[in-house]
Design a protein around this motif. Structure first.
Motif, PDB file in Angstrom:
ATOM      1  N   ARG A 305      16.592  70.145  34.218  1.00 24.54           N
ATOM      2  CA  ARG A 305      15.795  69.396  35.000  1.00 24.54           C
ATOM      3  C   ARG A 305      16.861  69.406  36.317  1.00 24.54           C
ATOM      4  O   ARG A 305      16.511  69.254  37.604  1.00 24.54           O
ATOM      5  N   ILE A 310      14.334  69.181  40.163  1.00 26.72           N
ATOM      6  CA  ILE A 310      13.553  68.208  39.718  1.00 26.72           C
ATOM      7  C   ILE A 310      13.830  66.773  39.838  1.00 26.72           C
ATOM      8  O   ILE A 310      13.349  65.715  40.346  1.00 26.72           O
ATOM      9  N   TYR A 340      11.396  76.644  36.905  1.00 26.28           N
ATOM     10  CA  TYR A 340      11.660  75.856  35.855  1.00 26.28           C
ATOM     11  C   TYR A 340      10.412  75.997  35.068  1.00 26.28           C
ATOM     12  O   TYR A 340       9.419  75.503  35.613  1.00 26.28           O
ATOM     13  N   SER A 342       9.048  74.092  31.751  1.00 22.08           N
ATOM     14  CA  SER A 342       9.234  72.927  30.983  1.00 22.08           C
ATOM     15  C   SER A 342       8.914  73.011  29.342  1.00 22.08           C
ATOM     16  O   SER A 342       8.332  73.858  29.144  1.00 22.08           O
TER      17      SER A 342
END
Length: 505
Positions: A305, A310, A340, A342
């Motif tokens: 992340r 993020i 990205y 998750s």
């Protein structure tokens, strides 16, 4: 193996369900006996989730009969099934993070005294149930303060906190490390000895063979067969699931990368986010697949992340092709070419109520902005091209994405990210909870993307998968990188030893 009673505790005969005129279940028989652990196996889209929903009252069967203890039953709602002793723990945790552990376990069944909740009694009841799972945590703590693994065990604690005849565990180990899996299996065996019938749904074949007495295989909504687990070879089980005599599971050859700071497209230097990530240095080359390997809590997701822009780093720098990646600004990171995916597909990926088309084009539309709307015909064209390219199984691009299997939802999410044409793709657990066939397809796709010049960071709790897909592996422990090694120089045993045991110094 525990002897199995002659009369099934639950039996389904001739079950059929259709969605949008497509058969999800077609004349399926299924049974479970008291005191057995039973696995339901099949590719995503085979009908497993539909059968579970039919048993647990989440949907009504179009045809067929469900018997519980020999009596014909009809469950209008999941609450009806729960009152009859059928409890379910789903892969996507459905607890309330803003409540305490005790409140989650006893929700709807809170002990009362003089008309008000007896908080002391509730906490004591929760503590007793938690003790059965080997969890020594304060029932007063907020659920949100605990890891996904602990939240998963709390969900199981809630399920067994009342009288249970049938316990359905849908991918219960997807967020657990090895020790937590062992603890869960201990509890499963205790429940089995009490006579509870346990339906264990998992894509981890090793776990199925370790814990399950019997396995039922579905394919394309139809019953393939019911087998005693120890009498069915693993190769035969996979072939029955896929419906192919040859598995054809070979991965394309990995492209080997000699990475140096000169040819790195993505670089991180001394990136820190206290207290979970400390001084991370790494380089990612163009066309390289870089694997992240570490146990639960090692910092895999936290580092991913940060790299994706993020979360906000306390110190350090991240650059993509020489340009600084802004910390804590995902919109700018995407504009630079970072995407990205998750690990929490349900909460941070797929929008269940939106169509497949809308899910695929969502990020591209967001990037273009509200004043540059994608024309409907362009949306349909994009969706159709990605559906074909990734082999997404859907009757129509206009179906709600939530109606698709987990594997196909994962492909829809990948299509959304690839539509942005990223330079670097960060995949956090992209194959979690999907069947072996879909898993191999995703792994092949990662290899093809790398061959075409895309750089990929690949994160998985399955160490064998990390070794298979990646050219280099980043070894993580306690939020730190302990080493980066060519995957060819690692074995499963050596990799596990490095990430699980502290250094001698």
């Amino acid at each position: 193996m525990t002897s199995i009673a002659a009369t099934p505790v639950i039996e389904v005969t001739s079950a059929s369900v259709r969605f949008h005129h497509e058969p999800a279940l077609d004349d399926v028989d299924f049974r479970m006996f008291p005191g057995e652990v039973h696995s339901l196996m099949g590719e995503n889209g085979a009908g497993k989730s539909t059968l579970i929903k039919g048993i647990t009252g989440a949907i009504r069967l179009d045809a067929g009969t469900v018997r519980l203890g020999g009596e014909v039953v009809t469950f209008a709602t999941p609450a009806d099934a729960q009152r009859a002793g059928i409890r379910t723990v789903y892969q996507e945790i459905d607890l309330l993070p803003n409540l305490s552990v005790a409140e989650n376990i006893m929700l709807g069944r809170e002990p009362r005294r003089r008309g008000v909740i007896d908080w002391a009694a509730m906490r004591e009841s929760a503590r007793t149930v938690l003790a059965e799972l080997g969890l020594d945590i304060d029932p007063r703590t907020m659920l949100s303060s605990h890891s996904l693994a602990v939240q998963q065990l709390v969900a199981i604690a809630r399920a067994i906190s009342s009288d249970v005849r049938v316990l359905v565990l849908d991918e219960p180990t997807s967020s657990l490390d090895l020790d937590e899996v062992a603890e869960l299996f201990r509890v499963i065996r205790e429940l089995k000895e009490r006579g509870v019938a346990i339906l264990f749904v998992s894509h981890f074949l090793d776990q199925v063979y370790e814990i399950c007495d019997r396995v039922t295989v579905l394919r394309n909504g139809r019953l393939v067969g019911e087998y005693m687990t120890q009498e069915l070879l693993r190769i035969d089980l996979v072939q029955k699931m896929l419906g192919r005599s040859s598995l054809e599971l070979e991965m394309p050859a990995r492209s080997e990368s000699d990475v140096s700071s000169a040819d790195a497209i993505l670089e991180a230097r001394a990136v820190t986010m206290s207290p979970r990530v400390a001084e991370v240095d790494l380089s990612l080359a163009e066309g390289e697949v870089l694997g992240f390997a570490g146990l639960l809590g090692s910092g895999r997701t936290e580092i991913a992340r940060l790299l994706a822009g993020i979360d906000h780093a306390d110190a350090g720098s991240i650059t993509l092709d020489g340009q600084r990646v802004p910390s804590g600004n995902i919109k700018k990171s995407i504009a630079l070419g970072l995407s990205y995916a998750s690990e929490n597909r349900k909460a941070e990926g797929i929008f269940d109520q939106l169509t497949v088309r809308e899910n695929i084009t969502l990020a591209l539309q967001a990037q273009l902005g509200i004043f540059h709307r994608l024309r409907p015909d362009r949306q349909r064209e994009l969706a159709a091209s990605w559906i074909e390219a990734l082999g997404i199984r859907t009757a129509s691009a206009e179906l709600p994405a939530g109606a698709l299997s987990g594997g196909n939802q994962q492909k829809v999410l990948l299509a959304r990210l690839l539509a942005l044409a990223p330079r670097v793709l960060i995949l956090d657990e992209p194959t979690r909870g999907i069947d072996i066939g879909a898993k191999v397809e995703v792994q092949r796709l990662v290899g093809e993307l790398a061959e075409n010049g895309m750089s990929v960071i690949f994160i998985s709790a399955e160490l064998e998968e990390v070794l298979r897909v990646s050219s280099r592996v980043v070894l993580l422990r306690d939020g730190r990188i302990i080493d980066t090694i060519d995957s060819d120089a690692l074995t499963m045993d050596s990799l596990l030893a490095r990430i699980a045991q502290p250094d001698d110094d």
